[in-house]
Design an enzyme around this catalytic site. Structure first.
Site: not given
Ligand code: NAD
Ligand code: GLY
Length: 359
Positions: A120, A142, A184, A225, A235, A239, A243, A246, A250, A263
């Site tokens: 939990r 999130k 972003e 943020k 949200e 919040r 988007n 997006h 999206h 993305h």
């Molecule tokens: P990712 O986590 O896939 O990383 C991108 C690539 O970079 C990967 O191949 C990773 O191994 C590599 N990498 C990471 N750090 C590195 C470094 N320092 N040097 C070299 N390579 C490195 O992609 P991302 O863009 O970081 O994240 C995308 C994800 O985030 C999606 O699943 C999306 O849904 C999520 N997301 C979540 C939120 C949220 O609020 N939680 C917001 C935006 C996106």
């Molecule tokens: N990336 C959108 C949020 O955190 O609300």
């Protein structure tokens, strides 16, 4: 080092930003109180680059184990969540144990989700290593895994205990990923920070080479943020301005099955078009649209001409989480640094703007 505090009463936490922070990780963990067992969650490339070094340091003070998940979005699945739960049970992780996610948004979302549900909820720290994760996904709680029918469909709001942003790790980040994060940052500046927007207009190309500027840009993005999350953690309304770009973004991303556009590319097109919709609906002046579109072109507006029909794009937008009671929610810019949410944007304006872009 700079610190941003996310003020959420008993769930408040610090975002630490600077160079060389990973070398001080034991001090940061120590500041959170007694932690006996720690599990690091990472992926193969980030393990070799950074998490192995973190593990070696932490081992001096704590009992540590590392779990490695695949380097792809597919890691955000029930299969890999189970892999982590199994390992946590085997390692006898308890409520007082700590998870540290080291990686991009994929590792952060998955690791945070598992931390939010194991027993939990147990504490976790985010160590984001992509620019996108540093300015966006690691902040605000999130956490989610994907469902075969949609991204991030299974998740929760679960705040970390700390976010450690070491900008040095960006030195190894591929350019494509850096650009995803910059998209972003442009978004945050467009909706919240006129001064940051001007900095980006003047110095976009030098940011990756200029550590002081890079730390400043990350700091300002995190600060905004944090302020938005403080006001609207779950949200309910505000919040949703995060988007911006997006709504269309999206839709394009999902129609391309997440392969045709990254993305960041999808968000850049989405913002380019949202700026135009802001102008065409009379929400902003032409100059506000032009400045955004020029900055997006400067970063690199994806030139690929996609073959989606307008009908498909509109349908994909209607299927998205951003639809409320059948109305598509658009974030529009009134001015640089100022956004509003509208649910009454005429469909003809949206479809004509999309059509013009893709023709
Ligand atoms: P990712 O986590 O896939 O990383 C991108 C690539 O970079 C990967 O191949 C990773 O191994 C590599 N990498 C990471 N750090 C590195 C470094 N320092 N040097 C070299 N390579 C490195 O992609 P991302 O863009 O970081 O994240 C995308 C994800 O985030 C999606 O699943 C999306 O849904 C999520 N997301 C979540 C939120 C949220 O609020 N939680 C917001 C935006 C996106
Ligand atoms: N990336 C959108 C949020 O955190 O609300």
């Amino acid at each position: 080092m700079k610190t941003v505090i996310v003020n959420l009463k008993e769930r408040s936490y610090k975002i630490l930003i600077g160079s060389g922070l990973l070398r001080r990780i034991n001090d940061f963990i120590g500041s959170l109180g007694d932690m006996e067992k720690i599990m690091i969650i990472t992926n193969p490339p980030v393990f070799s680059l950074y998490a192995k070094g973190i593990e070696n340091q932490i081992r001096k003070n704590y009992k540590v184990t590392t779990a490695i998940v695949p380097d792809e979005e597919r890691a955000k699945s029930l299969k890999w969540a189970k892999f982590l739960y199994d390992k946590m049970v085997k390692e006898k992780m308890e409520r007082g144990s700590l998870v540290i996610t080291v990686g991009g948004g994929v590792v952060g979302d998955l690791g945070g989700f598992v931390a939010s549900t194991y027993m939990r909820g147990i504490p976790y720290i985010q160590v984001p290593t992509t620019l996108l994760a540093q300015v966006d996904s690691s902040i605000g709680g999130k956490v989610a895994i994907d469902h075969p029918l949609g991204k991030n469909l299974i998740g929760s709001f679960y705040q970390p205990k700390q976010v450690i942003i070491d900008s040095d790790v960006l030195e190894t980040l591929p350019e494509k990923e850096f650009k995803n994060g910059m998209a972003e940052i442009i978004k945050m500046a467009a909706i919240r920070d006129k001064e940051l927007f001007s900095i980006l207009e003047k110095k976009l190309y030098t940011i990756s080479q200029d550590k002081v500027l890079l730390n400043k840009v990350i700091f300002r993005s995190c600060l905004h943020k944090a302020k938005i999350v403080e006001q609207d953690e779950k949200e309910k309304y505000l919040r949703a301005i995060l988007n911006y770009g997006h709504t269309i973004g999206h839709a394009l991303e999902s129609l391309g099955k997440y392969h045709t556009l990254t993305h960041g590319e999808a968000v850049l097109i989405g913002m380019f078009l949202a700026a135009e919709i802001s102008y065409k609906t009379g929400v902003c002046k032409k100059d506000v649209m032009d400045r955004q579109q020029n900055l997006i072109r400067l970063l690199g507006l994806p030139g690929k001409r996609l073959s989606f029909s307008i009908k498909k794009v509109m349908e994909a937008m209607e299927r998205d989480k951003k639809v409320k009671k059948g109305k598509i929610r658009f974030v529009l810019t009134k001015d640089i640094g100022s956004a509003i949410i509208r649910e009454d944007v005429p469909g003809e304006i949206v479809s004509s703007v999309i059509k013009n872009f893709f023709q």
